[in-house]
Design a protein around this motif. Structure first.
Motif, mmCIF file in Angstrom:
data_model
loop_
_atom_site.group_PDB
_atom_site.id
_atom_site.type_symbol
_atom_site.label_atom_id
_atom_site.label_comp_id
_atom_site.label_asym_id
_atom_site.label_seq_id
_atom_site.Cartn_x
_atom_site.Cartn_y
_atom_site.Cartn_z
ATOM 1 N N ALA A 113 -85.103 -15.157 31.105
ATOM 2 C CA ALA A 113 -84.283 -16.265 31.362
ATOM 3 C C ALA A 113 -85.069 -17.691 31.168
ATOM 4 O O ALA A 113 -84.556 -18.511 30.647
ATOM 5 N N TYR A 114 -86.154 -17.519 31.429
ATOM 6 C CA TYR A 114 -87.002 -18.854 31.133
ATOM 7 C C TYR A 114 -87.143 -19.083 29.680
ATOM 8 O O TYR A 114 -86.982 -20.040 29.348
ATOM 9 N N ALA A 115 -87.243 -17.929 28.946
ATOM 10 C CA ALA A 115 -87.175 -18.160 27.474
ATOM 11 C C ALA A 115 -86.079 -18.801 26.906
ATOM 12 O O ALA A 115 -86.093 -19.616 25.676
ATOM 13 N N ARG A 116 -85.037 -18.257 27.604
ATOM 14 C CA ARG A 116 -83.567 -18.637 27.082
ATOM 15 C C ARG A 116 -83.514 -20.300 27.120
ATOM 16 O O ARG A 116 -83.194 -21.114 26.201
ATOM 17 N N GLY A 117 -84.035 -20.775 28.182
ATOM 18 C CA GLY A 117 -84.252 -22.122 28.594
ATOM 19 C C GLY A 117 -85.042 -22.914 27.541
ATOM 20 O O GLY A 117 -84.880 -24.119 27.294
ATOM 21 N N VAL A 118 -86.160 -22.221 27.414
ATOM 22 C CA VAL A 118 -87.075 -22.841 26.419
ATOM 23 C C VAL A 118 -86.438 -22.861 25.109
ATOM 24 O O VAL A 118 -86.700 -23.927 24.368
ATOM 25 N N ALA A 119 -86.019 -21.813 24.484
ATOM 26 C CA ALA A 119 -85.025 -21.896 23.391
ATOM 27 C C ALA A 119 -84.308 -23.225 23.199
ATOM 28 O O ALA A 119 -84.178 -23.668 21.912
ATOM 29 N N ARG A 120 -83.542 -23.324 24.220
ATOM 30 C CA ARG A 120 -82.588 -24.606 24.167
ATOM 31 C C ARG A 120 -83.254 -25.685 23.940
ATOM 32 O O ARG A 120 -83.036 -26.701 23.287
ATOM 33 N N ASP A 121 -84.024 -25.921 24.766
ATOM 34 C CA ASP A 121 -85.036 -27.304 24.960
ATOM 35 C C ASP A 121 -85.706 -27.284 23.460
ATOM 36 O O ASP A 121 -85.743 -28.640 22.926
ATOM 37 N N PHE A 122 -86.112 -26.274 22.946
ATOM 38 C CA PHE A 122 -86.891 -26.230 21.690
ATOM 39 C C PHE A 122 -86.203 -26.774 20.676
ATOM 40 O O PHE A 122 -86.348 -27.766 19.813
ATOM 41 N N ILE A 123 -85.008 -26.112 20.460
ATOM 42 C CA ILE A 123 -84.095 -26.384 19.271
ATOM 43 C C ILE A 123 -83.367 -27.688 19.485
ATOM 44 O O ILE A 123 -83.365 -28.448 18.463
ATOM 45 N N GLY A 124 -82.881 -27.813 20.582
ATOM 46 C CA GLY A 124 -82.407 -29.384 20.804
ATOM 47 C C GLY A 124 -83.379 -30.292 20.457
ATOM 48 O O GLY A 124 -82.958 -31.470 19.796
ATOM 49 N N GLY A 125 -84.586 -30.013 20.663
ATOM 50 C CA GLY A 125 -85.710 -31.140 20.433
ATOM 51 C C GLY A 125 -85.796 -31.179 18.709
ATOM 52 O O GLY A 125 -85.724 -32.402 18.191
ATOM 53 N N LEU A 126 -85.650 -30.287 18.184
ATOM 54 C CA LEU A 126 -85.897 -30.253 16.785
ATOM 55 C C LEU A 126 -84.673 -30.931 16.044
ATOM 56 O O LEU A 126 -84.919 -31.968 15.202
ATOM 57 N N ILE A 127 -83.330 -30.410 16.385
ATOM 58 C CA ILE A 127 -82.209 -31.045 15.877
ATOM 59 C C ILE A 127 -82.182 -32.416 16.181
ATOM 60 O O ILE A 127 -81.774 -33.373 15.337
ATOM 61 N N ARG A 154 -76.939 -19.959 17.414
ATOM 62 C CA ARG A 154 -75.730 -20.505 18.026
ATOM 63 C C ARG A 154 -75.604 -22.050 17.359
ATOM 64 O O ARG A 154 -74.681 -22.710 17.081
ATOM 65 N N THR A 155 -76.828 -22.818 17.215
ATOM 66 C CA THR A 155 -76.832 -24.247 16.827
ATOM 67 C C THR A 155 -76.718 -24.500 15.357
ATOM 68 O O THR A 155 -76.344 -25.467 14.990
ATOM 69 N N ILE A 427 -76.100 -29.214 8.796
ATOM 70 C CA ILE A 427 -76.867 -28.212 8.272
ATOM 71 C C ILE A 427 -75.662 -27.353 7.567
ATOM 72 O O ILE A 427 -74.868 -26.995 8.197
ATOM 73 N N GLY A 428 -75.754 -27.345 6.261
ATOM 74 C CA GLY A 428 -74.857 -26.535 5.342
ATOM 75 C C GLY A 428 -73.602 -27.197 5.563
ATOM 76 O O GLY A 428 -72.531 -26.393 5.782
ATOM 77 N N GLY A 429 -73.493 -28.492 5.694
ATOM 78 C CA GLY A 429 -72.070 -29.184 5.938
ATOM 79 C C GLY A 429 -71.708 -29.557 7.040
ATOM 80 O O GLY A 429 -70.839 -30.146 7.575
ATOM 81 N N ASP A 430 -72.254 -28.380 8.086
ATOM 82 C CA ASP A 430 -71.570 -28.709 9.568
ATOM 83 C C ASP A 430 -72.428 -29.535 10.203
ATOM 84 O O ASP A 430 -73.658 -29.814 10.154
ATOM 85 N N THR A 431 -71.704 -30.320 10.977
ATOM 86 C CA THR A 431 -72.525 -31.463 11.948
ATOM 87 C C THR A 431 -72.908 -30.593 13.254
ATOM 88 O O THR A 431 -72.162 -29.944 13.770
ATOM 89 N N VAL A 432 -74.193 -30.855 13.279
ATOM 90 C CA VAL A 432 -74.941 -30.125 14.421
ATOM 91 C C VAL A 432 -75.411 -31.142 15.456
ATOM 92 O O VAL A 432 -75.685 -30.608 16.571
ATOM 93 N N LEU A 433 -75.213 -32.477 15.110
ATOM 94 C CA LEU A 433 -75.621 -33.645 16.374
ATOM 95 C C LEU A 433 -74.731 -34.750 15.668
ATOM 96 O O LEU A 433 -74.507 -35.020 14.637
ATOM 97 N N GLY A 434 -74.321 -35.375 16.732
ATOM 98 C CA GLY A 434 -73.630 -36.547 16.340
ATOM 99 C C GLY A 434 -72.165 -36.335 15.842
ATOM 100 O O GLY A 434 -71.709 -35.263 15.863
ATOM 101 N N GLY A 435 -71.712 -37.460 15.172
ATOM 102 C CA GLY A 435 -70.298 -37.277 14.312
ATOM 103 C C GLY A 435 -69.400 -37.643 15.250
ATOM 104 O O GLY A 435 -69.338 -38.261 16.342
#
Ligand SMILES: Nc1nc2[nH]cnc2c(=O)[nH]1
Ligand SMILES: [Zn+2]
Length: 435
Positions: A113-127, A154-155, A427-435
């Motif tokens: 459960a901790y790892a899942r939260g970290v994955a969200r924080d991390f990929i959110g930070g990258l994108i 998912r992202t 990414i690959g034509g899909d909007t993954v942030l903003g828009g």
């Protein structure tokens, strides 16, 4: 059966990209102050001036992105997923920082459960920083690596990652065995490598925490699954290098610990390489492997000045990494600026133009990871892009509105741009942030 085509979109923007390598081609930068990119089914079909692309595609609906800068999505070739919540542990050299900041947090990744939260924080930070592809140092726990691949799927992030393996000198709970490293790696590869946008990277943490047995298990995975990538650390810190020398008395140098195991090749990305020997550079060039340069991390951990000139002279490919959380954040704009600063400050440094910085943050990463469908806006490549559009009233907005050329605006984006200026990411034509 191919899926039916979707309608094209014509993006109108000031865009810049480096379809060539500016370290070897003087005219590598392609800048269009009023450019057009025709995108269909996630792929760039035509690129050039807006007028020219418009004339050839008079009916395509236009998305107007003028006012900012459109760049290929950034490609981060060294960044640690489990370290997003410990960014900012300043003031410690590498081995102390690992003991006090990084490894206690990495041990928490045993909790799914901790790892899942970290994955969200991390990929959110990258994108959020405009990164669309990343070679990610994973976790020591297979469940946490699964959680990462699920969140990447998912992202929409293009992610290359894997199970981090070690069997000595870390903390007991982060250690594994060669057999378990192979078995867990194999299961993850079979589940994720080539699934959607995901690729697998075999990842021993560094030779300091790896026996020859575990490096051999890594080599067995590379042999049994051609096409998986390889990543690790090398020559980051002088104390680390001395310890590796003591642990591998038969090795010629740090690289040799990987080389003897058969882990150095076209799909190998070795992070840092701040203190290489000439022999190591020669072998890296001969095997066409990449050095991932992480300038903010090298500054924050006091690791040293990256000898870019020696890498280039030896013919070693170089890309850029944020090295979060030894690094200070996800922005490859900041990494580019720090690389520029450090090369300016070191004797014999390489003067880096905006074109060099853009190349290091984009196409160089695509080349490192052997992903020829990413990294630039050439027709045929995926539309992975970041639109920088600073808020009105900010200094970057003032520069953008008054810049004498797109290249000047690009220099300002590296000098002062942050994730707050990232308005939209595809990414690959899909909007993954903003828009
Ligand atoms: N910068 C950095 N270097 C390492 N070497 C081994 N592990 C690490 C890490 O997590 N960060
Ligand atoms: Zn690292």
């Amino acid at each position: 059966m191919t899926s039916p085509s979707t309608a094209p979109t014509l993006y109108r923007a000031t865009y810049l990209h480096t379809p060539r390598n500016p370290f070897t081609h003087p005219d590598a930068l392609d800048a269009q102050s009023d450019g057009g990119l025709l995108v269909q089914d996630g792929v760039i079909r035509a690129a050039g001036s807006f007028a020219e692309v418009r004339a050839a595609h008079p009916d395509a609906p236009v998305t107007d992105l003028r006012g900012g800068l459109l760049l290929p999505g950034f490609i981060d070739t060294h960044v640690h997923y489990p370290q997003v919540r410990v960014i900012g542990g300043l003031g410690l050299p590498l081995l102390d920082w690992l003991d006090q900041c990084a490894l206690p947090e990495e041990a928490r990744m045993a909790d799914l459960a901790y790892a899942r939260g970290v994955a969200r924080d991390f990929i959110g930070g990258l994108i959020g920083a405009g990164t669309t592809t990343a070679l990610v140092f994973g976790s020591h726990f297979a469940g946490a690596v699964d959680a990462f691949f699920e969140e990447a799927t998912r992202t929409g992030l293009r992610a290359v990652t894997g199970l981090v393996v070690s069997d000595r000198l870390l903390r007991e709970e982060l250690h594994t065995t060669p057999q378990r490293a192979y078995d867990e790696g194999r299961a993850l590869i079979e589940r994720w490598h080539g699934t959607g946008r995901a690729l697998y990277a075999v990842t021993p943490r560094f030779s300091l925490s790896a026996s020859e047995g575990i490096l051999d298990a890594c080599a067995a995975l590379m042999r049994d699954f051609p096409g998986v990538r390889f990543t690790s650390h090398i020559n980051e810190n002088t104390r680390e290098i001395q310890t590796v020398r003591d642990l591998f008395p038969g090795a010629r140098d740090y690289l040799d610990t990987y080389e003897r195991a058969g882990l150095v090749g076209r799909h190998s990305v070795l992070a840092h390489n701040v203190h290489p020997t000439d022999r190591e550079l020669g072998v890296m060039a001969a095997h066409r492997c990449t050095a991932a340069h992480c300038p903010c991390s090298n500054s924050a951990l006091g690791s040293g000045f990256f000898p870019l000139r020696r890498h280039l002279d030896a013919g070693v490919h170089v890309s850029l990494g944020s090295d979060v959380g030894g690094g200070t954040g996800f922005s490859l704009l900041k990494e580019g600026l720090q690389a520029h600063f450090m090369q300016n400050l070191m004797p014999g440094g390489v003067p880096l133009s905006p074109a060099h910085l853009l190349y290091l943050a984009t196409l160089a990463g695509a080349e490192a990871l052997d992903l020829p469908h990413t990294g630039s806006f050439q027709p045929g490549r995926a539309f992975d892009a970041v639109h920088l559009n600073p808020a009105p009233g900010t200094p970057l907005d003032a520069v953008f509105r008054h810049a004498s050329s797109p290249e000047r605006a690009l220099a300002a984006a590296f000098a002062t741009g942050t994730p707050a200026d990232v308005a939209r990411v595809w990414i690959g034509g899909d909007t993954v942030l903003g828009g």
